[in-house]
Write an enzyme that holds these catalytic residues in place. Structure first.
Site, mmCIF file in Angstrom:
data_model
loop_
_atom_site.group_PDB
_atom_site.id
_atom_site.type_symbol
_atom_site.label_atom_id
_atom_site.label_comp_id
_atom_site.label_asym_id
_atom_site.label_seq_id
_atom_site.Cartn_x
_atom_site.Cartn_y
_atom_site.Cartn_z
ATOM 1 N N TYR A 1 0.840 -1.208 0.000
ATOM 2 C CA TYR A 1 0.000 0.000 0.000
ATOM 3 C C TYR A 1 0.874 1.257 0.000
ATOM 4 O O TYR A 1 1.658 1.473 0.936
ATOM 5 C CB TYR A 1 -0.874 -0.060 1.255
ATOM 6 C CG TYR A 1 -2.068 0.851 1.254
ATOM 7 C CD1 TYR A 1 -3.101 0.684 0.329
ATOM 8 C CD2 TYR A 1 -2.187 1.859 2.197
ATOM 9 C CE1 TYR A 1 -4.209 1.495 0.343
ATOM 10 C CE2 TYR A 1 -3.293 2.678 2.232
ATOM 11 C CZ TYR A 1 -4.292 2.505 1.298
ATOM 12 O OH TYR A 1 -5.390 3.321 1.323
ATOM 13 N N HIS B 1 -4.331 3.800 -5.210
ATOM 14 C CA HIS B 1 -4.985 3.955 -3.900
ATOM 15 C C HIS B 1 -5.285 5.410 -3.564
ATOM 16 O O HIS B 1 -5.228 5.805 -2.394
ATOM 17 C CB HIS B 1 -4.130 3.314 -2.789
ATOM 18 C CG HIS B 1 -3.931 1.835 -2.965
ATOM 19 N ND1 HIS B 1 -2.702 1.261 -3.218
ATOM 20 C CD2 HIS B 1 -4.802 0.820 -2.944
ATOM 21 C CE1 HIS B 1 -2.820 -0.052 -3.341
ATOM 22 N NE2 HIS B 1 -4.090 -0.348 -3.180
HETATM 23 MG MG MG Z 1 -8.118 0.053 -5.648
#
Ligand code: MG
Length: 445
Positions: free
Chosen positions: A197, A251
């Protein structure tokens, strides 16, 4: 005389109206008999949530809908990792009493009645609860008709569901090796991330120019990210060639201009799509991306309200709609998204994720199988124990997902086994989506 004539006429008119109403009622009953091939009218008898950790750390919420016909039931997914207990309580305390006794055939009517019941619609917890019921009603409808749900939705337009896999690694070499593992398994589409992430843009803990005694954790730097990701894609293209269909997920961590810049810089690597370049609050900026490059854009896993996705699709500012089926309320809204996508030349790419459950995946696959607006499906896989607990869980042996061809959703839940694994309350202090910049400020997802 005149008055008497009037009364007689009125009585005759009343009798005629009554006869007409009776005939209409008989006609309705006849139509219903035809429609259900003589089956009796079914009602929702009992609705209840079943929570399970699935032998692991899942926080799944399933919904079981029992009907007035003994032994005929459906199951649906109401999972919401961050509010699992709230969803279960909503189903038990608020929604089950609202749903029980209703005609199970009226799926769309129940869907809207539930959404309007709260007056303030598209509430995220309500969407999950509604999804649990909605999937179960489609499951029951299919079992009743003796057809898989995809047949009720119009029938297959593809033989199986193409999926994409997730490759991750700490360096470009590790990522391209990970992509190759999927290609060797038969996948054509692979999402390539570097370092999880926010990876590619994270300054290591304690490194970089920090504020004395300030934030010392991993810090996101968008310029660093926008430099790193195109280089990663170039590396993969050089090592693996042009055939692999590449996906990358941002993201939503970038500021608008940097999002435009990244999309532009990725254009030479002919991405299948770049996902979540911008958060839902800034969707207007997708227009700017469309003006400067042809990099395809995917968006939608955070969406919960049609107000968010309808303009994106009808104004063609995204290329792929990435809803999670259980987050928007189940199969009923998902098939409408798919139809809207088909109409406007946008494609679906329904979202999965490590927290997601097999019933949601099965529901997504049924919509995918019957949808001409389909683009790709995010894959998902579970340990053997989950396949035992949920017999009929779709399998992806070669990059394509195959649903069980049994009537309904083709997936069942072993309730006794599910209850052996109670959901712990892991999420109170969980902070999975918080990323900070080097000065300690939040970077929104
Ligand atoms: Mg996504």
């Amino acid at each position: 005389m005149k008055r008497r004539g009037f009364l007689e006429g009125f009585a005759a008119a009343q009798a005629a109206a009554a006869a007409q109403a009776q005939a209409a009622q008989a006609q309705t009953a006849q139509t219903y008999e035809r429609k259900t091939r003589g089956l009796s009218r079914l009602t929702i008898k009992r609705v209840y949530p079943i929570m399970t950790a699935g032998g692991s750390r899942y926080t799944w919420v399933f919904v079981k809908v029992e009907t007035s016909e003994p032994g005929l039931y459906g199951i649906g997914s109401a999972s919401n990792h961050h509010q699992a207990f709230t969803v279960a309580a909503s189903i038990e305390k608020h929604m089950a009493p609202f749903w029980e006794g209703r005609d199970i055939d009226r799926v769309d009517d129940i869907w809207f009645a539930t959404n309007y019941r709260n007056y303030r619609r598209s509430d995220t917890v309500l969407n999950n609860a509604l999804s649990g019921l909605d999937m179960a009603l489609w499951d029951i409808k299919g079992k009743r008709a003796g057809m898989p749900v995809y047949d009720l939705l119009g029938g297959k337009v593809r033989d199986a569901v193409p999926c994409y896999g997730h490759a991750d690694g700490r360096s470009p070499d590790e990522v391209s090796d990970g992509v190759k593992v999927f290609l060797d398994k038969g996948y054509r589409h692979v999402r390539a991330q570097m370092g999880g992430y926010g990876g590619g843009g994270m300054v290591a803990p304690g490194q970089g120019k920090r504020i004395p005694n300030g934030f010392a954790g991993p810090a996101f730097d968008e310029e660093m990210y926008v430099e790193a990701i195109p280089k990663l894609m170039e590396h993969i293209r050089v090592k693996l060639g042009k055939d692999v269909k590449l996906i990358h997920d941002v993201h939503e961590h970038l500021s608008p201009t940097m999002a435009v810049e990244l999309a532009r810089r990725l254009e030479p690597y002919r991405m299948f799509y770049v996902e979540d370049l911008l958060p839902p609050e800034l969707i207007q900026w997708y227009r700017n991306i469309k003006q400067v490059c042809s990099t395809p854009i995917a968006m939608g896993e955070i969406f919960t309200n049609p107000q968010e996705w309808v303009p994106c699709i009808t104004e063609r500012i995204i290329d792929f709609a990435r809803h999670r089926v259980s987050t928007i309320g189940g199969i009923t809204p998902a098939r409408k998204v798919a139809i809207l996508c088909e109409t406007f030349g946008v494609r679906t790419a329904f979202q999965e994720g490590g927290d997601n459950d097999p019933v949601n995946f099965a529901a997504a696959c049924h919509v995918d199988l019957a949808s001409s607006g389909f683009g790709i499906q995010e894959d998902n896989r579970w340990p053997e124990l989950v396949h035992e607990m949920l017999p009929g869980t779709p399998k992806i042996p070669d990059g394509f997902a195959y649903v069980n061809e049994a009537p309904g959703l083709g997936i069942d839940l072993n309730e006794a086994m599910a209850r052996k694994y109670p959901v712990a309350n892991p999420s109170g202090r969980e902070d999975g989506f918080t990323v900070r910049a080097i000065d300690g400020s939040l970077v929104r997802p």
